[in-house]
Enzyme design. Structure first.
Site, PDB file in Angstrom:
ATOM      1  N   GLY A 234       0.769  -1.238   0.000  1.00  0.00           N
ATOM      2  CA  GLY A 234       0.000   0.000   0.000  1.00  0.00           C
ATOM      3  C   GLY A 234       0.794   1.279   0.000  1.00  0.00           C
ATOM      4  CD  GLU A 274      -3.573  -0.084   5.238  1.00  0.00           C
ATOM      5  OE1 GLU A 274      -2.871   0.447   4.364  1.00  0.00           O
ATOM      6  OE2 GLU A 274      -3.088  -0.503   6.310  1.00  0.00           O
ATOM      7  CG  ASP A 275      -1.123  -2.724   2.412  1.00  0.00           C
ATOM      8  OD1 ASP A 275      -1.481  -3.613   3.216  1.00  0.00           O
ATOM      9  OD2 ASP A 275       0.064  -2.357   2.298  1.00  0.00           O
ATOM     10  CG  ASN A 276      -2.682  -8.677   1.721  1.00  0.00           C
ATOM     11  OD1 ASN A 276      -2.167  -9.037   0.670  1.00  0.00           O
ATOM     12  ND2 ASN A 276      -3.350  -9.511   2.501  1.00  0.00           N
TER      13      ASN A 276
END
Length: 443
Positions: A234, A274-276
């Site tokens: 991210g 959170e990006d994944n």
């Protein structure tokens, strides 16, 4: 009556079988590494221009650049300024800090004053929706963004002026891989390329730089070239709010989903990575795809000690363990030291190739591939002034890979932005209280 040599024969068959499996694994990992090297050459040694910079503002898709800030990251002014210099006709910049005493605030105001023709503003105050501080800092600018397309950029990232135009072109146009079945691109991401100034080139910084610019980049590019599943970092992500608003925070499809359930960015605040999770949800729940841009996200590294590097690697291995256990358990066998050790014993058993001959050849070729990946991302070969320091850092990085992994997999707590968290199932997290920390110390 069993023949007395039967156990020895069975043991020999077992040795042959394990040796063959090791050789197959060796060839697989080398194939992935060479794919990453080849893809880096093809993707980053020539970067085509996009037609969007010359488009009228009314015809180019609008983009809201969201940059959450926290303190004085390395090269902060240069990182933020790269957003103001984007060669794109229709964008706004939203810089956000959690409180008015944040040290990044004066730099943000200076840049806004320096570029009066850029639509940019600062937002003070976050909204706590979960344990993830990045999500908490993004909630307000995300809600007030004027455009559907948002570009979420970490504060320690700088990008080239044409990066936004090329990313929007990918998001709005055809896939860069015509052999891949066509599904709409929902997220465009950039491979991180670590940079450090000579004044901040501590040994830990050098090891981190070597890791990000060689093995990490090589595998990240290869996995995204194969593209059988989501793999996203991210640092720099371009995506649509209209897609995010269709997500409920679960990375996979669920039966009997409640239509009244909360949706959007805030639902991912309970995750550490959170990006994944956002990328997985776009891939699996909406059946959309990602694409890797031809630009790099220049990741400015601060002054890191070797302990800082180790703690950073421990943190993300522990998070990944709860998101993808199988991949985490296989990780040490993809690293050069463990891979070479098991393969050296296999080829000695099968073909009587001396270990002292195999190991130097393996490490030399592995290093050459890593140097080629570096040259592709940097746009030039490794400078001669950095060769010896690079080589020492590379050797240390390779030797530390297994001990770090071993230490990481036996724990569940991490340090992140001066706070301690406990990683739960699926990568969710919870804060560890001061009382719990004191109890842990006493124990």
């Amino acid at each position: 009556m069993n023949h007395p040599n039967a156990p020895q024969g069975q043991y020999h068959i077992l040795q042959v079988g394990l040796s063959v499996v090791c050789l197959i694994w060796f060839c697989t990992i080398w194939s992935v590494g060479l794919l990453g090297c080849w893809s880096a050459r093809k993707r980053y040694r020539s970067r085509p221009s996009s037609p969007l910079p010359s488009a009228l503002p009314s015809t180019a898709p609008g983009v809201s650049i969201l940059r959450p800030l926290k303190g004085l990251d390395a090269n902060l002014s240069e990182n933020l300024e790269s957003s103001f210099k984007q060669d794109y006709p229709n964008f706004e910049i939203l810089l956000s800090v959690s409180d008015e005493d944040d040290e990044a605030l004066p730099i943000a105001h200076e840049l806004i004053a320096k570029y009066p023709n850029v639509n940019a503003r600062v937002m003070i105050g976050g909204e706590e929706v979960g344990v993830n501080p990045k999500i908490n800092g993004l909630i307000r600018p995300y809600a007030e963004a004027a455009h559907d397309i948002v570009w979420i950029l970490d504060s320690n990232i700088a990008v080239a002026p044409g990066t936004l135009a090329r990313a929007v072109h990918i998001l709005s146009g055809p896939s860069s891989n015509p052999s891949r079945p066509r599904r709409r691109i929902a997220l465009v991401h950039h491979v991180p390329f670590a940079i450090s100034s000579p004044s901040q080139a501590s040994f830990g910084t050098q090891v981190e730089e070597v890791f990000l610019n060689t093995n990490h980049a090589k595998m990240y590019i290869a996995i995204n070239t194969i593209a059988v599943d989501s793999c996203v970092i991210g640092k720099s992500n371009l995506l649509r709010r209209s897609d995010l608003e269709r997500l409920d925070g679960s990375p996979v499809r669920q039966q009997n989903c409640d239509s009244r359930q909360s949706r959007g960015l805030a639902t991912f605040g309970r995750f550490i990575a959170e990006d994944n999770m956002i990328a997985l949800a776009l891939w699996h729940k909406l059946d959309l795809r990602h694409d890797l841009s031809r630009d790099v996200a220049c990741h400015a590294l601060g002054n890191m000690s070797l302990s800082d590097y180790i703690q950073r690697r421990v943190r993300w291995i522990r998070v990944r363990k709860h998101m993808s256990l199988t991949a985490t358990l296989l990780e040490p066998f993809t690293e050069s030291v463990m891979l070479s050790a098991i393969t050296a014993m296999s080829v000695r058993f099968l073909r009587e190739i001396p270990i002292q001959l195999f190991l130097p050849a393996h490490f030399f070729l592995w290093l050459l591939v890593d140097l080629d990946v570096y040259a592709s991302l940097a746009g030039h070969p490794l400078p001669s002034s950095k060769r010896w320091s690079f080589l020492v850092a590379w050797v240390v990085r390779e030797l530390l890979a297994f001990p770090i992994w071993l230490f990481a997999v036996i724990g569940n707590e991490i340090e992140w932005r001066d706070r301690r968290y406990r990683v739960l199932r699926n990568g969710e997290g919870e804060r560890v209280s001061a009382a719990e920390r004191r109890r842990g110390i006493r124990l």
